[in-house]
Design an enzyme around this catalytic site. Structure first.
Site, short mmCIF file in Angstrom:
data_model
loop_
_atom_site.label_atom_id
_atom_site.label_comp_id
_atom_site.label_asym_id
_atom_site.label_seq_id
_atom_site.Cartn_x
_atom_site.Cartn_y
_atom_site.Cartn_z
N GLU A 1 18.51 71.85 83.64
CA GLU A 1 19.93 71.49 83.52
C GLU A 1 20.39 70.60 84.66
O GLU A 1 21.46 70.76 85.24
CB GLU A 1 20.78 72.76 83.45
CG GLU A 1 20.47 73.61 82.24
CD GLU A 1 21.34 74.84 82.13
OE1 GLU A 1 21.69 75.22 81.01
OE2 GLU A 1 21.66 75.44 83.18
N ASP B 1 18.85 82.28 76.12
CA ASP B 1 19.83 82.25 77.21
C ASP B 1 20.87 83.35 77.06
O ASP B 1 22.01 83.08 76.69
CB ASP B 1 20.52 80.88 77.24
CG ASP B 1 21.40 80.69 78.46
OD1 ASP B 1 21.32 81.51 79.39
OD2 ASP B 1 22.18 79.72 78.49
N GLU C 1 28.75 85.88 79.61
CA GLU C 1 28.92 84.47 79.26
C GLU C 1 28.96 84.25 77.75
O GLU C 1 29.71 83.41 77.26
CB GLU C 1 27.77 83.67 79.88
CG GLU C 1 27.77 82.21 79.55
CD GLU C 1 26.59 81.48 80.18
OE1 GLU C 1 26.40 80.30 79.86
OE2 GLU C 1 25.86 82.11 80.98
#
Length: 700
Positions: A296, A370, A398
Site C-alpha cells: 500500500e 484484510d 474497520e
C-alpha cells in the site's frame, strides 16, 4: 442565600456526574462487595499479607503491591496491610512466595489455599503481577477462595497491541477519539491515562505495545522523539510491558540523508545499527520493530531487488545484540488484475521459509484478505515451519461497523485459533503454529477508552485469548460481563448471549455466505458492492463478489484462481465441492448461478436475501435483549448502548437494502417472501456520500 443554595445544587449535580459509570475503569471496577457475608469471608482470608523474602522494591513488584492494596481495599471496604516484621511468620492471611522456574514457568503464577492461608507463588516479578490480577478477578467475581488451586502461565510469549496511532494524534482506523499518546507534552507530562492503560493491559496478560502506526513516520527515530518514547517505556516497564516502534524502511534516506535504503548497502546497515544503539541507550528493554514494507505504498526492500527476508534480516542483525525482534508484516499485495489477492502473501513468503534470522517473526493477518467479518484462515499458518509466525487480529472494527456496531470479536478470534490447518497432520491448529498474537488496538481518548462501551470486551478478549488460546469465547465474555457490570446472573447471561451472537449477526447483514470486502472503498463505512472503478482492481468490492447476470462468488478452486491449492489436502477437500462446502464459505471459494440449490434446499438467491434479513432481525433482537436489562445495569451505560443499538439497526437495514438492490439488478429474480423490498432504488444507494465517516476529511 440563593447564591449558596445554587452552589450546593451545582456541587450535588457535579458530584453525581463524577460518580456515574462512564466506563473509564473498564473491567477494573473495585467497588465494595455488597454481600456482607462474602465480604467478611474475604476479609478473614485477605486482610493482611506478608511478602517473605520477595523483594517488593522493584518497579513491577511495586505495581503489583499497589494494585493489591487498591483492589482489595476497594472490594473489601478496608485497607489491607503487610504483616509487621515481628509477625512475619504468623498473622498474615495472604503470603507471597518466590519459587524456581521449574515449579512455576516464566510470567506464570500459582494461587493456593494452604494451611497457613492463601499463597501466591511465582518465579519472577511479572508472575506476581499477573497473579495479583487473577486474585482480584476471583474476588471481583465472588469466587470462593476456600480450597482454591490455580496454576497458570501464558501459552504464548508475545502478546502485543499494535496501535495505528500517528504522531499528529490521529488514529488510523480508530473509532474512539484521538491517540492517548500525547507526543507534544511528552516526556515531561505523564498522563494518568498512560498508567491506567498499562494497568489494563497487564490485567489481561498483554506484555507489549507498539505505540506508532504501521504506516510509519521516520520522525520517531529523531532524538527528541526517542526521549518521549523512553518516558512511555518507563511507565510500561512497571507493568511488565515492553515498548516497540514501527520502522519506516526508508528512514536512512528521510532522516539520515542517505541516497538509498538498500538493505545490503553497508552505509544503510551502519545507519540502522547506530540508530538501534541510540534507542537502547534510552530504552534498555526496547522490544524491537514492526515493519510494513512494499505494501500500500510503504517503502521496502523490493524496490532494490531485495527480498523480504533480506530487508528483515538487516534490521534483525542490528537488534540481535540487544535481544530485540523484528515483526515483519505479511500484508502484501500488488495490482495485477489477473492475480487473486488472497494468494499473494503465501506466494511471497513461503519461498522464503528458513531464510529469516532467528529474531524475525512474520506477522500474518487471520485471513488472507484484510480483517473481514469472516474469512477462512490464512494458508500461511503452518506453511512456514522454519519461520515463526505471529497471528495479527484486528480489535478495532474497520470492517465491522467501525465504532457504532455491537460486534463481539472473541468468536472470530477463537474461530481462527481453533481452525485445523492439517499442515502437520490432524490437530495442527492455527494456535499451535504461532509464536504469539498481535492485536490492532481499538483504544482512544474517549472517556471509556473504546467508543462503544461493548468494544471494551474485545480489548479484554484479545488479552485473555493471547494468554490462553484455549479459552472459549463464552468463558471470556462471562469474565468480562461479570467484572464490568453489576447485574445479577441473568443479566450477565444476557450480555454474554448478545456478545456471542453479535458477530454472526454482523456477518449476515454485511457479507453473508462467504462474500467479502463489500464495504464502500477508502473509509470502509457502509455497503458498496457495485464499486468497480478504482485504479487497483483489488480495491473494488465488485472484484470480490464477481456478480453478474449469471451468478455470484469468487471461484478459488482449480477452475478459477486455485487459491484453494495453498491449503493442505484435507482443507481442500472440505471446501472444493460447492455441494459440501460449509455455507459460510460458499461464495469465498465458488462462483455459482443465482438458482444454485443450497444444501438446505433453498436456491442461492433466496438464501442470500434471507441471510441479509436474518442479520437485520438479529440487530432487533440485540436491542430487545438490552432493553430488557433496564434497571439491572447502570442507567448511563444502558442509555448509551441503547443509542448505539438504534444506529446499528438502521445501518443493518441500509446494508440489507443496498446489497439486495444491487444484486437483484443483476439476478433479475424476485425477492423471496419474508424479506422486505429495499426502501429506495439502487440509484439512491449509489448516490450516498459519507463526509462524516471516520477518517474522511469533509469537502465543500
Amino acid at each position: 442565600m440563593l447564591k449558596y443554595l445554587s452552589l450546593l445544587v451545582f456541587c450535588l449535580l457535579t458530584t453525581g456526574s463524577l460518580l456515574a459509570e462512564d466506563g473509564y475503569r473498564l473491567w477494573l471496577r473495585y467497588d465494595r462487595i455488597a454481600n456482607e457475608d462474602l465480604r467478611t469471608a474475604y476479609l478473614d482470608q485477605l486482610r493482611t499479607f506478608r511478602t517473605g523474602e520477595v523483594d517488593t522494591t522493584t518497579a513491577i513488584m511495586q505495581s503489583a503491591m499497589s494494585e493489591l492494596r487498591r483492589g482489595l481495599g476497594g472490594l473489601l471496604g478496608e485497607s489491607i496491610y503487610p504483616a509487621r516484621a515481628a509477625q512475619n511468620s504468623e498473622g498474615a492471611s495472604l503470603s507471597l512466595q518466590r519459587v524456581g522456574s521449574d515449579e512455576v514457568a516464566a510470567e506464570g503464577y500459582r494461587i493456593e489455599d494452604a494451611d497457613d492461608g492463601i499463597v501466591l507463588s511465582a518465579s519472577d516479578d511479572a508472575g506476581f503481577l499477573y497473579g495479583v490480577f487473577h486474585l482480584l478477578r476471583l474476588v471481583q467475581s465472588g469466587e470462593s477462595l476456600d480450597g482454591v488451586s490455580v496454576a497458570e502461565a501464558p501459552r504464548k510469549a508475545i502478546r502485543i497491541l499494535n496501535h495505528w496511532d500517528n504522531l499528529d494524534g490521529t488514529v488510523e482506523r480508530g473509532y474512539a477519539g484521538f491517540s492517548i499518546f500525547e507526543w507534544h507534552t511528552l516526556p515531561e507530562i505523564i498522563d494518568q491515562r498512560y498508567i491506567d492503560y498499562a494497568r489494563a493491559c497487564a490485567s489481561v496478560g498483554i506484555n507489549g505495545s507498539v505505540v506508532t502506526n504501521v504506516n510509519a513516520n521516520s520522525l520517531i527515530f529523531r532524538p527528541d522523539y526517542q526521549e518521549k518514547a523512553a518516558a512511555l517505556a518507563e511507565v510500561f516497564r512497571a507493568y511488565g510491558i515492553k515498548l516497540y516502534l514501527t520502522a519506516r524502511f526508508s528512514s536512512p534516506m528521510e532522516l539520515g540523508g542517505l541516497e538509498t535504503a538498500d538493505p545490503l548497502d553497508p552505509a544503510v546497515k551502519s545507519w540502522w545499527t547506530e540508530k538501534v544503539n541510540e534507542i537502547y541507550e534510552r530504552i534498555p528493554d526496547f522490544g524491537g520493530f514492526v515493519v510494513k514494507a512494499n505494501s500500500e505504498g510503504q517503502p521496502g526492500p523490493r524496490e532494490y531487488g531485495r527480498s523480504h527476508a533480506e530487508g528483515a534480516n538487516m534490521l534483525a542483525e542490528a537488534l540481535e545484540p540487544h535481544g530485540g525482534i523484528v515483526m515483519w508484516r505479511a500484508f502484501v499485495y500488488n495490482s495485477d488484475p489477473e492475480a487473486d489477492r488472497a494468494m499473494q502473501a503465501y506466494e511471497e513468503f513461503v519461498p522464503l521459509d528458513g531464510k529469516f534470522r532467528d529474531n524475525v517473526l512474520v506477522q500474518v493477518k487471520n485471513g488472507p484478505i484484510d480483517f473481514q467479518p469472516r474469512e477462512p484462515f490464512s494458508p500461511l499458518f503452518g506453511a512456514t515451519p522454519e519461520t515463526p509466525l505471529l497471528l495479527e487480529l484486528q480489535i478495532t472494527k474497520e470492517y465491522l461497523g467501525q465504532g457504532t456496531h455491537l460486534v463481539g470479536l472473541a468468536p472470530m478470534f477463537t474461530e481462527t485459533l481453533d481452525a485445523d490447518t492439517y499442515q502437520d497432520g490432524k490437530g495442527t491448529t492455527v494456535a499451535s503454529t504461532v509464536a504469539g498474537l498481535a492485536g490492532v488496538a481499538n483504544i482512544g481518548t474517549d472517556r471509556n477508552w473504546t467508543g462503544h462501551p461493548f468494544n471494551q470486551a474485545d480489548w479484554y478478549a484479545f488479552g485473555r485469548t493471547a494468554w490462553q488460546p484455549s479459552l472459549t469465547a463464552k468463558e471470556i465474555y462471562e469474565e468480562w460481563a461479570t467484572l464490568t457490570y453489576d447485574g445479577d446472573e441473568s443479566a450477565t447471561n444476557t450480555i454474554v448471549e448478545m456478545l456471542l451472537a453479535s458477530r454472526e449477526i454482523c456477518v449476515n447483514y454485511m457479507t453473508p455466505l462467504g462474500l467479502t470486502h463489500q464495504m464502500a472503498t477508502g473509509h470502509h463505512y457502509g455497503p458498496g458492492p457495485w464499486v468497480a472503478n478504482l485504479g487497483r482492481p483489488e480495491w473494488n468490492p465488485a472484484y470480490y463478489n464477481r456478480a453478474d447476470s449469471m451468478g455470484i462468488g469468487f471461484d478459488r478452486t482449480e477452475s478459477g484462481s486455485n487459491a484453494l491449492a495453498q491449503y493442505a489436502p484435507e482443507v481442500q477437500a472440505m471446501f472444493a465441492d460447492p455441494k459440501t462446502c460449509p455455507p459460510e464459505y460458499l461464495l469465498w471459494f465458488h462462483h455459482l448461478p443465482w438458482d444454485w440449490n443450497m444444501q438446505n434446499g433453498e436456491r442461492l438467491w433466496d438464501e442470500l436475501c434471507r441471510s441479509y434479513q436474518e442479520g437485520v432481525e438479529g440487530t432487533q433482537w440485540l436491542a430487545e435483549q438490552w432493553a430488557g436489562l433496564e434497571g439491572q445495569v447502570d442507567s448511563d451505560r444502558h442509555r448509551e448502548v441503547s443509542q448505539y443499538l438504534q444506529v446499528q439497526q438502521r445501518e443493518a437495514a441500509w446494508w440489507r437494502d443496498a446489497s439486495i438492490a444491487y444484486f437483484q439488478s443483476l439476478s433479475g429474480l424476485p425477492i423471496p417472501a419474508g424479506v422486505p423490498e429495499p426502501a429506495h432504488n439502487l440509484a439512491y444507494y449509489k448516490s450516498l456520500s459519507y463526509p462524516y465517516a471516520p477518517g474522511i476529511r469533509p469537502q465543500w
